[in-house]
Enzyme design. Structure first.
Site, PDB file in Angstrom:
ATOM      1  N   ASP A  62       0.807  -1.118  -0.019  1.00  0.00           N
ATOM      2  CA  ASP A  62       0.189   0.045  -0.148  1.00  0.00           C
ATOM      3  C   ASP A  62       0.861   1.291   0.082  1.00  0.00           C
ATOM      4  O   ASP A  62       2.029   1.051   0.160  1.00  0.00           O
ATOM      5  CB  ASP A  62      -0.820  -0.128   1.158  1.00  0.00           C
ATOM      6  CG  ASP A  62      -2.075   0.446   0.959  1.00  0.00           C
ATOM      7  OD1 ASP A  62      -2.464   1.702   0.357  1.00  0.00           O
ATOM      8  OD2 ASP A  62      -3.426   0.048   1.232  1.00  0.00           O
ATOM      9  N   HIS A 121      -3.483   5.826   3.856  1.00  0.00           N
ATOM     10  CA  HIS A 121      -4.375   4.748   3.424  1.00  0.00           C
ATOM     11  C   HIS A 121      -3.900   3.417   3.504  1.00  0.00           C
ATOM     12  O   HIS A 121      -4.712   2.658   4.149  1.00  0.00           O
ATOM     13  CB  HIS A 121      -4.089   4.970   1.700  1.00  0.00           C
ATOM     14  CG  HIS A 121      -4.967   3.959   0.969  1.00  0.00           C
ATOM     15  ND1 HIS A 121      -4.674   2.867   0.572  1.00  0.00           N
ATOM     16  CD2 HIS A 121      -6.290   4.168   0.507  1.00  0.00           C
ATOM     17  CE1 HIS A 121      -5.816   2.362  -0.407  1.00  0.00           C
ATOM     18  NE2 HIS A 121      -6.636   3.236  -0.070  1.00  0.00           N
ATOM     19  N   SER A 177     -10.936  -0.009  -1.810  1.00  0.00           N
ATOM     20  CA  SER A 177      -9.883  -0.227  -1.047  1.00  0.00           C
ATOM     21  C   SER A 177     -10.128  -0.794   0.408  1.00  0.00           C
ATOM     22  O   SER A 177      -9.282  -1.310   1.049  1.00  0.00           O
ATOM     23  CB  SER A 177      -9.210   1.082  -0.859  1.00  0.00           C
ATOM     24  OG  SER A 177      -8.517   1.539  -1.969  1.00  0.00           O
TER      25      SER A 177
END
Length: 548
Positions: free
Chosen positions: A108, A149, A386
């Site tokens: 990621d 994220h 996601s």
């Protein structure tokens, strides 16, 4: 992948990565009309962010008395004013299985050593920056912007809920983790960085016993999986027993790209359950359709909105969330005394000549809480595939805890055969359907899983035969039918084998492309879930495709 340039939503004014321009006119006409009531000059060509679209959907449901407002701040059905339902509860996992003994690798943007991953027990086996391999673990003790994220995806999957007293546990709260950062110092996630991360897994998966790789990032290019370095590495890992899970994306107008386009990568689309345990999940604006190679994606859908995720600690956002929730608990007198300090930490709009009364101050707090999605001082709710992908990665960790010898072929068969086809979601959007963890685990606990050496169909060229097989312990009769026998029923009867397995061998037909299905007990048609090549059957289901 280059970071998308931020654009401004014409309704809420927030900066977002993309706007939605495509509307389903029949189902969303009321939403469009509602927006135009408040913003008369707005048109569909101006676009709207996903947060505003979800807001107007919810507002309409409330007006239609389909969704009552629980609590004064979030117009969503919640058991408490500030509570987003835990993800494990919403997808109905079995809490006895926690991913213990399973290692999940997250590739990621970046990561932070969050308390939900390390405080109770540090479950991070390895953390590296593939763009700067010389960086030590100390780098990840600082909340860099790139860490948002990846910290969210890893905690959604495997957090133990330390900051919420266990309420917002992930799906696999005992799983161990390998975290690989792929965003460089120019804020870019390149194909080369993702390839380097996957190559690192190829070389090190045995050392760390990695069984699952979660990719909520991907490439920009629309290319064949034969030509994609990312896809080729993903398929290589699958062959050595590692499950690859990838987010499908959040744009209905674009083609699914690497790694989610690869044949044996489990691509995850999204659905919306309105944060309501009684609701039937409905469509989310996730990517779907055929890849460059003609493969239909995604294979599964999972919850992609109202997902509890951590606010990155020691950031301005964390300070704002803490201030918001502190201010909301103050008495009227205390709030007015504390208000100058509140204004320093919260981004309020210009109030013009508005008198700063207690009522107006509380309205500002409530509005800002809605805008930020900070439903607690440690967590916010997020959306996107996601975050749907880590839910599925967590479920796979549960399955591997229950039966460690499961390989990717059998994991796929378990997940696809137990998924629920949603009635109001087009089949091309949901693949095999909505993930059902308990059903998959039940198959393992009931010993209904038979390990197989190869997937169906298996072409045995030396024998000039093709073998088809299916697992169904309840059937009395199963037949194979397809375009190679003009869909004749009850002709190609399958042979029952041990443990609910059925198989049949037929001669290889002439060169060409054929479609087929299994007919169970003369009443239920099902696709071959082990075959990644499929096409819509015209009845909101799938035909499996055989290429000879």
């Amino acid at each position: 992948m280059n970071e998308t340039t931020a654009v401004t939503c014409p309704l809420c004014g927030d900066e977002v990565h993309k706007l939605i321009y495509r509307f389903h006119l029949e189902s969303e006409r009321l939403v469009i009309d509602k927006i135009k009531e408040q913003f008369p000059e707005w048109t569909k060509n101006d676009g709207i962010c996903s947060r505003c679209l979800d807001y107007y959907h919810t507002e309409l449901l409330m007006q239609q008395r389909m969704l009552p407002e629980i609590g004064p701040f979030f117009p969503v059905k919640s058991p408490d004013d500030f509570i987003i339902l835990p993800s494990a509860l919403r997808i109905d996992t079995d809490v006895r299985f926690t991913g213990k003994g399973v290692t999940i690798c997250f590739i990621d943007s970046g990561f932070y050593l969050h308390d939900d991953l390390i405080k109770t027990s540090n479950r991070i086996k390895k953390i590296i920056d593939i763009t700067h391999p010389d960086r030590t673990e100390d780098f990840f003790n600082t909340p860099h912007p790139s860490a948002w994220h990846g910290t969210m995806t890893s905690v959604v999957c495997a957090g133990d809920g330390y900051c919420s007293n266990g309420l917002y546990k992930g799906i696999a709260p005992d799983a161990e983790l390998v975290l690989i950062k792929v965003q460089d110092d120019n804020n870019q996630i390149t194909t080369d960085s993702i390839c380097k991360a996957l190559q690192w897994v190829v070389e090190n998966h045995l050392i760390h016993n990695i069984k699952i790789v979660n990719l909520s990032v991907g490439a920009d290019e629309n290319i064949s999986y034969h030509e994609s370095g990312i896809d080729q590495l993903a398929e290589q890992l699958i062959k050595v027993g590692i499950n690859i899970v990838a987010a499908a994306g959040n744009d209905t107008q674009v083609m699914i790209k690497p790694p989610a386009n690869a044949p044996n990568v489990i691509s995850i689309g999204g659905v919306d359950d309105a944060n309501d345990l009684t609701a039937v999940p409905f469509s989310y604006h996730s990517s779907f359709g055929t890849t460059v190679d003609g493969l239909y994606k995604p294979e599964l859908v999972a919850n992609a909105i109202w997902i509890a995720a951590p606010i990155l600690p020691r950031t301005y956002e964390a300070e704002e969330a803490a201030t918001l929730h502190y201010a909301l608990q103050l008495s009227d007198k205390e709030l007015m005394q504390f208000w100058p300090d509140v204004q320093k930490n919260i981004l309020f709009p210009e109030n013009g000549n508005e008198k700063m009364s207690v009522t107006y101050c509380r309205q500002l707090l409530a509005k800002r809480l809605m805008q930020t999605k900070f439903f607690s001082k440690h967590y916010m709710h997020v959306d996107g595939t996601s975050f749907a992908a880590p839910l599925v990665s967590g479920v796979i960790a549960q399955l591997l805890q229950a039966k460690p010898e499961l390989d990717p072929l059998n994991i796929r068969r378990l997940l696809f055969s137990t998924a629920k086809r949603l009635p109001d979601v087009p089949v091309v959007k949901q693949g095999y359907g909505y993930i059902r963890p308990r059903r998959a685990l039940l198959k393992i606990l009931n010993r209904e899983v038979v390990m197989k050496k190869h997937a169906s169909p298996f072409i045995n060229r030396p024998k000039r035969m093709i073998e088809f097989h299916i697992q169904n312990s309840c059937a009395h009769q199963i037949s194979l039918a397809g375009s190679f026998n003009y869909w004749a029923q009850d002709v190609l009867l399958m042979e029952p084998c041990a443990n609910g397995s059925w198989k049949i061998e037929i001669p290889i037909p002439p060169q060409g492309t054929y479609t087929y299905k299994f007919l169970i007990d003369d009443k239920m048609w099902v696709e071959d879930v082990e075959n990644p090549v499929r096409e819509p059957d015209g009845f909101n289901g799938w035909n499996s495709v055989l290429n000879v």
